[in-house]
Write an enzyme that holds these catalytic residues in place. Structure first.
Site, PDB file in Angstrom:
ATOM      1  N   LEU A 243      21.519 -28.973  -2.261  1.00 52.92           N
ATOM      2  CA  LEU A 243      20.295 -28.400  -1.689  1.00 52.92           C
ATOM      3  C   LEU A 243      20.285 -26.879  -1.782  1.00 52.92           C
ATOM      4  CD1 LEU A 243      19.734 -30.619   1.494  1.00 52.92           C
ATOM      5  CD2 LEU A 243      18.930 -30.997  -0.844  1.00 52.92           C
TER       6      LEU A 243
ATOM      7  N   ALA B   1      10.749 -37.488  -7.648  1.00 52.61           N
ATOM      8  CA  ALA B   1      10.696 -37.873  -9.060  1.00 52.61           C
ATOM      9  C   ALA B   1      10.648 -39.389  -9.113  1.00 52.61           C
ATOM     10  CB  ALA B   1      11.915 -37.354  -9.807  1.00 52.61           C
TER      11      ALA B   1
ATOM     12  N   THR C 101      19.522 -39.945   2.059  1.00 59.73           N
ATOM     13  CA  THR C 101      19.680 -39.074   0.893  1.00 59.73           C
ATOM     14  C   THR C 101      20.960 -38.268   0.973  1.00 59.73           C
ATOM     15  OG1 THR C 101      17.289 -38.926   0.597  1.00 59.73           O
ATOM     16  CG2 THR C 101      18.622 -37.191  -0.423  1.00 59.73           C
TER      17      THR C 101
ATOM     18  N   GLU D 168       0.831  -1.207   0.000  1.00 62.43           N
ATOM     19  CA  GLU D 168       0.000   0.000   0.000  1.00 62.43           C
ATOM     20  C   GLU D 168       0.866   1.257   0.000  1.00 62.43           C
ATOM     21  OE1 GLU D 168      -1.985  -2.881   3.002  1.00 62.43           O
ATOM     22  OE2 GLU D 168      -0.028  -2.603   2.092  1.00 62.43           O
TER      23      GLU D 168
ATOM     24  N   ARG E 236      12.773 -24.293  -5.044  1.00 63.16           N
ATOM     25  CA  ARG E 236      13.632 -24.122  -3.867  1.00 63.16           C
ATOM     26  C   ARG E 236      13.758 -22.650  -3.486  1.00 63.16           C
ATOM     27  NH1 ARG E 236      18.832 -28.124  -5.102  1.00 63.16           N
ATOM     28  NH2 ARG E 236      17.747 -30.117  -4.756  1.00 63.16           N
TER      29      ARG E 236
END
Length: 344
Positions: A210, A157, A202, A53, A190
């Site tokens: 990452l 995936a 992982t 605004e 990401r």
């Protein structure tokens, strides 16, 4: 009403320009209209910076018309002093005659007070214009305030026959399943989220960065579960490229990271999301592995699932989590099918 909707959709477009830059604040756009003409536009562009605004009023091409104008904004104007002064006060000071609001603000510091202030100041306020779309735009913000936890996105995936990887040892390369288009889209995702979470397997088997490298934007905070301090300090998650939090049973520091102790056996996922809430991390992208993703699914602790399905077939390997829900949407990313589920 269709005129109000037209300008509210423009507020949404402006608001999206702040994605990845304004969190934990919401995405907000604002439009000033007088006599059927837009005389000012603005968006909240950076956390700690002026609100939408304020920018719309600052960018007004004809300030002398403010008292005859309608201000559109997708979220209720704030009425409290934070990093910036209250927008509701400025609107009243400028004697803007009408304000059209998409959705109210569930932040307890606002929560209807901005609308009430404006009405008491003599401003006509119209609420609920494209309210569902306005809440959708700021679903992370609303989840954080109303559920007191981050907005949780599960992503993976998989092949056409339902596998997310080959069965392999850490020294064997990971399977490349999704296409380059999907990789670029993932990096854009990401950049939109506050944090990204993976499990020990992982981190150990894939050694991921990452970070955001194939798109513009900030790196998310990296979150890694390492209950028993198994991860070598040479892994990329310890390279200092982005803020990193390790969740562990063992009080031992890892390089360039902050260790948060988990209480074994006491709702670990709940502990993790509570830490994210306390640190104002409004969203988390869970990227794996299969056991971690399944644990969020089993707990019903998720808001959105995004699955890339490649035309490849492995025949055997690590099975993807199973989804029995109807999809919210389906599209394509290069040769991959992108399916999105919502936990409504």
């Amino acid at each position: 009403m269709h005129i109000h909707e037209h300008y509210m959709r423009r507020c949404f477009e402006l608001a999206l320009g702040g994605a990845g830059h304004v969190a934990p604040n919401p995405l907000v756009g604002s439009v000033l209209v007088c006599g059927g003409r837009v005389i000012g536009e603005g968006a909240h562009q950076m956390y700690g910076g002026p609100h939408a605004e304020v920018n719309a009023i600052k960018n007004c091409s004809q300030p002398e018309l403010l008292s005859q104008s309608t201000l559109y904004v997708n979220l209720e104007p704030c009425s409290h002093h934070g990093k910036t002064p209250p927008c509701a006060n400025l609107i009243a000071q400028k004697q803007i005659k009408r304000v059209v609001v998409g959705s109210s603000d569930s932040n307890p510091l606002v929560s209807g007070r901005g609308i009430q202030f404006l009405r008491e100041a003599g401003v006509e306020v119209i609420t609920g214009v494209l309210e569902a779309e306005a809440r959708e735009l700021n679903r992370r913000f609303y989840t954080w305030h109303e559920k007191r936890r981050p907005y949780i996105i599960l992503k993976w995936a998989q092949t056409a026959d339902g596998f997310i990887d080959h069965r392999r040892t850490p020294d064997q390369p990971r399977a490349i399943i999704s296409s380059p288009d999907s990789h670029r889209l993932l990096h854009a995702w990401r950049a939109e989220e506050a944090a990204i979470l993976i499990g020990t397997h992982t981190a150990l088997f894939d050694d991921p960065h990452l970070t955001v490298r194939l798109a513009a934007g900030h790196h998310p905070v990296r979150l890694v579960i390492d209950r028993h301090n198994r991860l070598p300090h040479a892994l990329r998650v310890f390279d200092g490229a982005a803020p990193t939090i390790i969740f562990s049973y063992i009080d031992e520091q890892h390089p360039y990271s902050d260790t948060v102790l988990l209480e074994p056996g006491n709702n670990e996922l709940g502990q993790i999301v509570q830490v994210l809430f306390e640190r104002s991390l409004q969203s988390v992208l869970v990227e794996g592995g299969a056991a971690l993703l399944q644990s969020f699914l089993d707990a019903g602790l998720w808001d959105e699932i995004r699955i890339f399905t490649s035309p490849q077939q492995f025949g055997t390997g690590v099975e993807a989590p199973r989804i029995t829900l109807l999809p919210h949407s389906a599209s394509h990313s290069g040769p991959d099918k992108l399916t999105i589920y919502r936990n409504l």
